[in-house]
Design a protein around this motif. Structure first.
Motif, short mmCIF file in Angstrom:
data_model
loop_
_atom_site.label_atom_id
_atom_site.label_comp_id
_atom_site.label_asym_id
_atom_site.label_seq_id
_atom_site.Cartn_x
_atom_site.Cartn_y
_atom_site.Cartn_z
N LYS A 1 148.69 -22.71 -39.22
CA LYS A 1 149.96 -23.31 -39.53
C LYS A 1 150.79 -22.83 -40.66
O LYS A 1 151.96 -23.18 -40.79
CB LYS A 1 149.88 -24.78 -39.41
CG LYS A 1 148.97 -25.38 -38.47
CD LYS A 1 148.99 -27.02 -38.45
CE LYS A 1 148.48 -27.67 -37.27
NZ LYS A 1 148.44 -28.95 -37.57
N THR B 1 145.63 -18.32 -33.89
CA THR B 1 144.42 -19.07 -34.42
C THR B 1 143.44 -18.05 -35.11
O THR B 1 143.72 -16.84 -34.97
CB THR B 1 143.65 -19.24 -33.09
OG1 THR B 1 143.21 -18.10 -32.20
CG2 THR B 1 144.23 -20.33 -32.26
N SER C 1 139.06 -17.11 -36.33
CA SER C 1 137.58 -17.54 -36.26
C SER C 1 136.86 -16.57 -37.18
O SER C 1 137.44 -15.43 -37.24
CB SER C 1 136.95 -17.50 -34.84
OG SER C 1 137.00 -16.33 -34.35
N SER D 1 132.30 -18.69 -35.59
CA SER D 1 132.76 -20.02 -35.98
C SER D 1 133.60 -20.54 -34.95
O SER D 1 134.13 -19.64 -34.00
CB SER D 1 133.44 -20.12 -37.12
OG SER D 1 134.51 -19.27 -37.33
N ALA D 2 134.04 -21.86 -34.89
CA ALA D 2 134.84 -22.50 -34.15
C ALA D 2 136.40 -21.92 -34.35
O ALA D 2 136.77 -21.46 -35.43
CB ALA D 2 134.90 -23.93 -34.15
N THR D 3 137.06 -22.06 -33.34
CA THR D 3 138.72 -21.59 -33.66
C THR D 3 139.32 -22.59 -34.13
O THR D 3 139.37 -23.61 -33.70
CB THR D 3 139.12 -20.91 -32.12
OG1 THR D 3 138.41 -19.81 -31.58
CG2 THR D 3 140.52 -20.42 -32.53
N SER D 4 140.38 -22.14 -35.10
CA SER D 4 141.15 -22.95 -36.01
C SER D 4 142.57 -22.60 -35.60
O SER D 4 142.69 -21.23 -35.93
CB SER D 4 140.70 -23.07 -37.36
OG SER D 4 140.70 -21.89 -38.15
N GLN D 5 143.49 -23.25 -35.68
CA GLN D 5 144.76 -23.00 -35.70
C GLN D 5 145.42 -22.68 -36.94
O GLN D 5 145.26 -23.47 -37.92
CB GLN D 5 145.66 -23.99 -34.95
CG GLN D 5 147.25 -23.62 -34.50
CD GLN D 5 147.68 -25.20 -33.81
OE1 GLN D 5 147.23 -25.89 -33.68
NE2 GLN D 5 149.16 -24.55 -33.49
#
Length: 206
Positions: free
Chosen positions: A60, A44, A46, A54-58
């Motif tokens: 890919k 992840t 951020s 910021s919000a955590t994003s995965q």
């Protein structure tokens, strides 16, 4: 002889494709392949600015930056580009994200040779699209090597190369792994650059 040099940008390595390449092309399987899959999963990110986050994003896509295994994964991901170029009878040299194409010709075959290398570049564009990569025209350079007489004759013809929708005009010199090559291979540009750096350092020491 000429050299066309370009860089790959938007490096968004497609992880399932990378894992398939590691298995099919390099024979990585069983626990070793599972290790790569584990290494790629669950990552992840951020953004932190001051005390704000910021919000955590995965993640890919893409290989981890700054890791020891990252460069190996990217080289494995792009290594088969050589097989794409070889049928065009053009030499290909890869160094990380730097790709060089080299070919030689007579003045009488300039037109057909230009057409051949542009077809090769078009194939590279399609290959990049299938891998989530993009050839960067802004960092693509073209240089012709030859004698003074042949270079003067070359100026009378169209000696540019089209990369995508961008026309690349030839340069008088290019930098390759720290060495400055001029179109006559006299090494004057490189010697001048080194002398300038040495003079600056000597002045600093004084």
């Amino acid at each position: 002889m000429r050299i066309l040099r370009g860089k790959l940008r938007n490096i968004t390595v497609i992880l399932p494709t990378l894992q398939t390449i590691l298995h099919d092309r390099f024979g990585v399987n069983s626990s070793a392949l599972n290790w790569f899959k584990s290494y790629h999963s669950g990552r992840t990110q951020s953004l932190h600015v001051g005390k704000q986050s910021s919000a955590t994003s995965q993640l890919k896509r893409g290989v981890p930056q700054g890791s020891i295994v990252g460069p190996v994964e990217f080289i494995s991901y792009t290594e088969d580009l050589v097989n794409l170029v070889s049928p065009s009878n053009i030499l290909c040299h890869l160094f990380a994200d730097d790709t060089q194409l080299l070919t030689s010709m007579n003045l009488s075959t300039i037109s057909s040779s230009r057409s051949n290398i542009e077809t090769c570049i078009s194939n590279i564009h399609q290959w990049c699209a299938s891998r989530g990569l993009q050839l960067n025209p802004d960092k693509t350079e073209l240089i012709w090597f030859g004698s003074t007489a042949n270079l003067d004759k070359l100026k009378l013809t169209d000696n540019s190369i089209t990369v995508g929708s961008v026309t690349i005009n030839p340069s008088e010199s290019v930098r390759d792994l720290g060495v400055q090559f001029d179109c006559q291979l006299s090494m004057r540009s490189h010697v001048s650059k080194i002398s300038s750096i040495c003079f600056y350092r000597l002045c600093r020491l004084r």
